[in-house]
Write a protein that holds these residues in place. Structure first.
Motif, PDB file in Angstrom:
ATOM      1  N   ARG A 131       0.830  -1.199   0.000  1.00  0.00           N
ATOM      2  CA  ARG A 131       0.000   0.000   0.000  1.00  0.00           C
ATOM      3  C   ARG A 131       0.868   1.255   0.000  1.00  0.00           C
ATOM      4  N   SER A 132       1.895   1.268   0.824  1.00  0.00           N
ATOM      5  CA  SER A 132       2.772   2.435   0.903  1.00  0.00           C
ATOM      6  C   SER A 132       3.480   2.679  -0.428  1.00  0.00           C
ATOM      7  N   ALA A 133       4.012   1.601  -1.015  1.00  0.00           N
ATOM      8  CA  ALA A 133       4.711   1.748  -2.294  1.00  0.00           C
ATOM      9  C   ALA A 133       3.757   2.205  -3.393  1.00  0.00           C
ATOM     10  N   THR A 134       2.542   1.670  -3.388  1.00  0.00           N
ATOM     11  CA  THR A 134       1.560   2.062  -4.400  1.00  0.00           C
ATOM     12  C   THR A 134       1.188   3.532  -4.267  1.00  0.00           C
ATOM     13  N   THR A 174       5.044  12.769   1.126  1.00  0.00           N
ATOM     14  CA  THR A 174       3.821  13.057   1.877  1.00  0.00           C
ATOM     15  C   THR A 174       2.865  11.877   1.843  1.00  0.00           C
ATOM     16  N   ALA A 175       2.690  11.270   0.675  1.00  0.00           N
ATOM     17  CA  ALA A 175       1.804  10.106   0.564  1.00  0.00           C
ATOM     18  C   ALA A 175       2.281   8.970   1.454  1.00  0.00           C
ATOM     19  N   LEU A 176       3.598   8.789   1.514  1.00  0.00           N
ATOM     20  CA  LEU A 176       4.146   7.720   2.354  1.00  0.00           C
ATOM     21  C   LEU A 176       3.842   7.965   3.819  1.00  0.00           C
ATOM     22  N   LEU A 177       3.910   9.212   4.253  1.00  0.00           N
ATOM     23  CA  LEU A 177       3.619   9.526   5.649  1.00  0.00           C
ATOM     24  C   LEU A 177       2.137   9.356   5.963  1.00  0.00           C
ATOM     25  N   VAL A 178       1.275   9.753   5.032  1.00  0.00           N
ATOM     26  CA  VAL A 178      -0.160   9.701   5.288  1.00  0.00           C
ATOM     27  C   VAL A 178      -0.682   8.276   5.259  1.00  0.00           C
TER      28      VAL A 178
END
Length: 417
Positions: A28-31, A55-59
């Motif tokens: 999920r994080s990589a996607t 930012t996406a990785l943190l959220v």
């Protein structure tokens, strides 16, 4: 041929692990980070818009429930960190002294914008963003990238719900139960063979160290509870949470009572001095009783973690049968201890304490006692939810969700009884 079989087994093991929460969360994080980067490449003027995937990785690292409850604070912390990094990049760039000022300023801004537990994340985001934006950046581009990453990360949490950590919590509960059983077996064996008070004190210290494992199980259970809240992949999430929590409460009580039991053995060993802790017949019965109680503790943990599966009825039947056997051994030990008290009146309190503490653990594992506590906890949680969210409760009642929960609760109670 052996090498071919060995190589063919590796992909199979990988396929089996694809459903594990850690693997799912990693994918999920990589996607999310990849999608955010692709979108940012089209919308941002920067050649390498790394702020968006950052930012996406943190959220996306939070559960579905945390996304709705804490996601705004997390996004605010990222945005605040980015803005601080932008200001420092424009004014001074990256040096050792500007890095120190950056951290101080970011932490201060984090407290000002009230991001609570994500204050440190403001400084982390600022440092990471400053590292990738010191050359050729524009403030507008970085803000756009941050918003892209936040939107993509939140969308991934909504469209691709995070993994449910119930199995991990169940394994930690069963591991705690097996630790309890192993300690009971050691205490019982030494009680039958004779034990010095020094060795009895060592078992007491082992019982005290079990508190550390309880804290670890509690952390795992909190993670599982968050993953169940508002997760569309989970039905009867409230029942899951309450059953696991009450199960851990029971094991925690058993751990405390076992520690008190180890204390009684230590005091009895000191009082006996060089004599045996129990006569041979009594010691063998004590060993048998603790062994049977240990087996029942493990069966209880299995029942708690499989309460809604097809194996629940067999697990409950096994626990009921084991508790019936334990009750017979306890009654036999009571008769033997009565004779021992007549022979050694001076230590009657300690002998009685051994029996009382063992009986307390048996009572905590009783299926009727467990069902009663479960129903009481469900009632309490339901009342709290209705008091906190009256409109949501009325909506649930209109949709029939509340009635379905109560039917499941009643059916679970009847099955347990």
């Amino acid at each position: 041929m052996h090498d071919v079989r060995k190589w063919s087994e590796r992909p199979l093991r990988l396929l089996e692990r694809r459903r594990e929460p850690v693997v799912v969360q990693t994918l999920r994080s990589a996607t999310a980070a990849t999608i955010a980067y692709v979108v940012a490449l089209r919308l941002s003027p920067e050649p390498a818009p790394l702020t968006a995937p950052l930012t996406a990785l943190l959220v996306v690292q939070v559960t579905f429930y945390a996304t709705l409850t804490n996601g705004i604070r997390r996004v605010n912390s990222v945005v605040a960190g980015v803005l601080v990094a932008i200001a420092f990049s424009v004014l001074v760039g990256l040096t050792w002294w500007s890095l120190a000022l950056l951290i101080v300023a970011a932490l201060a801004v984090g407290h000002l914008v009230r991001v609570d537990e994500y204050v440190a994340e403001v400084a982390i985001s600022a440092m990471l963003v400053l590292g990738v934006t010191t050359v050729g950046f524009t403030a507008w581009a970085r803000i756009v990238e941050t918003l892209i990453g936040a939107v993509v990360g939140t969308a991934c949490n909504l469209l691709l719900p995070p993994p449910v950590w119930v199995d991990e919590a169940g394994r930690s509960i069963e591991d705690l139960a097996r630790r309890l059983r192993q300690l009971m077996l050691r205490i019982g064996e030494e009680a039958a063979d004779g034990i010095s008070w020094q060795r009895a004190a060592e078992r007491l210290h082992e019982a005290r160290r079990l508190d550390q494992h309880i804290a670890q199980v509690d952390a795992s259970l909190r993670q599982a509870e968050d993953s169940l809240r508002l997760n569309p992949r989970v039905k009867e999430g409230l029942l899951h949470r309450v059953v696991l929590r009450t199960g851990l409460d029971t094991l925690e009580i058993c751990t405390v009572v076992l520690r008190v039991l180890a204390r009684s053995f230590t005091d009895l060993a000191k009082a006996r001095g060089s004599e045996e802790l129990f006569p041979p017949g009594v010691g063998a019965t004590v060993e048998q009783l603790l062994s049977e109680i240990g087996d029942a503790v493990v069966s209880f943990a299995v029942l708690v973690t499989t309460h809604l599966s097809e194996n629940a009825e067999s697990a409950e039947a096994r626990l009921t049968a084991e508790l019936h056997t334990v009750a017979g051994t306890r009654d036999r030990l009571a008769e033997l201890l009565r004779e021992e008290v007549r022979r050694d009146w001076a230590n009657w309190q300690l002998l009685g304490a051994v029996l009382a503490e063992a009986n307390r653990i048996i009572d905590e594992l009783n299926t009727e006692h467990r069902t009663r506590r479960l129903l009481e906890e469900l009632d309490r949680v339901s009342r709290e939810q209705r008091a906190k969210l009256p409109r949501m409760s009325r909506l649930r009642e209109r949709l029939g969700v509340q009635e379905e929960l109560w039917r499941n609760r009643a059916g679970f109670g009847e099955r347990s009884l």
